[in-house]
Scaffold this active site. Structure first.
Site, short mmCIF file in Angstrom:
data_model
loop_
_atom_site.label_atom_id
_atom_site.label_comp_id
_atom_site.label_asym_id
_atom_site.label_seq_id
_atom_site.Cartn_x
_atom_site.Cartn_y
_atom_site.Cartn_z
N CYS A 1 23.99 24.25 38.46
CA CYS A 1 23.86 23.19 36.69
C CYS A 1 23.00 24.74 36.43
O CYS A 1 21.88 25.15 36.70
CB CYS A 1 23.33 22.17 37.14
SG CYS A 1 22.46 21.73 35.66
N ASP B 1 26.08 18.87 40.13
CA ASP B 1 25.99 19.14 39.31
C ASP B 1 25.92 18.11 38.43
O ASP B 1 26.10 17.23 39.01
CB ASP B 1 27.47 20.04 38.41
CG ASP B 1 27.12 20.37 36.99
OD1 ASP B 1 25.87 20.44 36.21
OD2 ASP B 1 28.38 20.41 36.43
N SER B 2 25.26 17.94 37.15
CA SER B 2 25.74 16.68 36.50
C SER B 2 26.94 15.76 36.33
O SER B 2 26.90 14.98 36.29
CB SER B 2 25.37 16.78 35.22
OG SER B 2 26.16 17.14 34.17
N TYR C 1 22.65 16.17 31.47
CA TYR C 1 21.76 17.07 31.65
C TYR C 1 20.60 17.80 30.38
O TYR C 1 19.82 17.51 30.82
CB TYR C 1 21.28 17.54 33.41
CG TYR C 1 21.38 16.89 34.22
CD1 TYR C 1 21.67 15.88 34.57
CD2 TYR C 1 21.62 17.66 35.88
CE1 TYR C 1 21.92 15.05 35.67
CE2 TYR C 1 21.29 17.17 37.03
CZ TYR C 1 21.21 16.32 36.77
OH TYR C 1 21.56 15.28 38.03
N GLU D 1 34.36 16.87 30.11
CA GLU D 1 34.09 15.54 31.21
C GLU D 1 34.32 14.25 30.47
O GLU D 1 35.55 14.04 31.44
CB GLU D 1 32.47 15.13 30.57
CG GLU D 1 31.34 15.89 31.54
CD GLU D 1 31.32 15.36 33.33
OE1 GLU D 1 32.08 14.75 33.26
OE2 GLU D 1 31.26 16.46 33.97
N CYS E 1 26.20 27.68 30.89
CA CYS E 1 26.43 26.01 31.40
C CYS E 1 27.72 26.32 32.40
O CYS E 1 28.73 26.49 31.97
CB CYS E 1 26.35 25.02 30.31
SG CYS E 1 26.79 23.68 30.67
N THR E 2 27.71 25.51 33.72
CA THR E 2 29.15 25.63 34.48
C THR E 2 29.65 24.66 34.13
O THR E 2 31.07 25.39 34.57
CB THR E 2 27.94 25.13 35.90
OG1 THR E 2 27.41 23.73 35.51
CG2 THR E 2 27.54 26.07 36.31
N HIS E 3 29.60 24.27 32.81
CA HIS E 3 30.73 24.04 32.37
C HIS E 3 31.72 24.29 31.45
O HIS E 3 32.83 24.29 31.26
CB HIS E 3 30.28 22.30 31.84
CG HIS E 3 30.44 20.66 32.16
ND1 HIS E 3 29.17 20.92 33.12
CD2 HIS E 3 30.94 19.64 31.97
CE1 HIS E 3 29.10 19.57 33.56
NE2 HIS E 3 30.27 18.87 33.14
N1 DGL Z 1 26.50 21.99 34.24
C1 DGL Z 1 25.46 21.23 33.48
C2 DGL Z 1 24.81 23.10 33.22
O1 DGL Z 1 24.99 24.02 34.18
C3 DGL Z 1 25.65 20.59 32.46
C4 DGL Z 1 24.48 19.92 31.72
C5 DGL Z 1 24.22 18.80 31.61
O2 DGL Z 1 24.71 18.32 31.75
O3 DGL Z 1 24.41 18.93 30.16
O4 DGL Z 1 24.48 22.87 32.90
#
Ligand code: DGL
Length: 259
Positions: free
Chosen positions: A69, A6-7, A38, A148, A182-184
């Protein structure tokens, strides 16, 4: 060995679930913290980043990789999948299937990064599977930097304020199911859930993890997990520890541009 990338921290939502499903599995995780976010990048840049992330995980011995991600999964994965000879999963299909199984009123919301929502990947797959479903998609670009930087937890008024603003249109639409594309975002699911009572939240990381676990079957490894990041590990280790419920993480820094 299962590779996850992931990012940054977001892919831990998939790791947490996969680790619970396959406790004897071996995992290698890469968070591209030096190049996060990302979600505001172009397709060209995302393609380069995703290829480097995958090559790094292959070098560590991964034989299955999950792009945990939403952005990479939505924007580039279909184009690069055939370049690699190992199974490569994303988060879109599993999340869409989970949302379609959960919805009763066929009103589904999708939230994700700017790049994910612009790609229309989730909305297109929902429409292809159920043309009657009404989809409302909203980009929530501030969620990734908030997570983050550790702005997580029910009591976080800053994140709650931002979320209230982003999510208001979804309440007005009367959705009963929301894909956290988004996984965040599952890391702040408590705040999102409070603002959308009665709405089923689909955790894209967990949905993809269940799909990967089903394909891997019973994995018998040594139960190891190693974590790598592309910038200083301090912040990653701290927030990861909170999110993973106290599990101590000691990520190592790698030069991802070398891959
Ligand atoms: N976890 C990433 C996603 O699922 C985050 C992308 C980002 O860094 O903006 O899209």
């Amino acid at each position: 060995m299962i590779g996850i990338f992931d990012s940054g921290l977001g892919g831990l939502t998939a790791y947490k679930e996969l680790h619970a499903l396959l406790p004897a599995g071996d995992f290698v995780y890469f968070g591209d913290t030096g190049r996060v976010p990302y979600g505001s990048r172009s397709r060209e840049i995302l393609t380069r980043y995703a290829r480097q992330d995958i090559r790094f995980l292959l070098r560590q011995g991964a034989d299955v990789i999950l792009a945990a991600c939403g952005t990479v999964s939505s924007v580039v994965l279909d184009d690069i999948k055939s370049d690699f000879s190992i199974p490569l999963f994303g988060v879109v299909d599993a999340s869409v299937n989970a949302a379609l199984a959960a919805t009763k009123n066929e009103k589904i919301g999708v939230i994700g990064t700017g790049a994910t929502i612009s790609s229309g990947a989730f909305a297109k797959k929902i429409a292809a599977a159920n043309p009657h479903a009404a989809v409302t998609s909203i980009a929530c670009p501030l969620f990734v930097p908030l997570v983050e930087n550790g702005y997580i937890g029910r009591g976080c008024t800053v994140t709650r304020e931002v979320a209230a603003d982003y999510l208001a249109p979804l309440r007005d639409e009367g959705i009963d199911t929301l894909i956290l594309g988004c996984t965040h975002f599952p890391i702040i699911a408590d705040i999102i859930g409070d603002l959308l009572p009665g709405v089923t939240l689909v955790n894209s990381g967990a949905a993809a993890a269940a799909e990967v676990a089903a394909v891997c079957g019973k994995t018998s490894g040594s139960g190891s997990a190693s974590f790598f990041v592309s910038d200083s590990p301090v912040n990653f280790d701290t927030v990861a520890r909170v999110f993973l419920g106290g599990e101590t993480i000691r990520a190592q820094k790698v030069d991802i541009e070398a891959y």
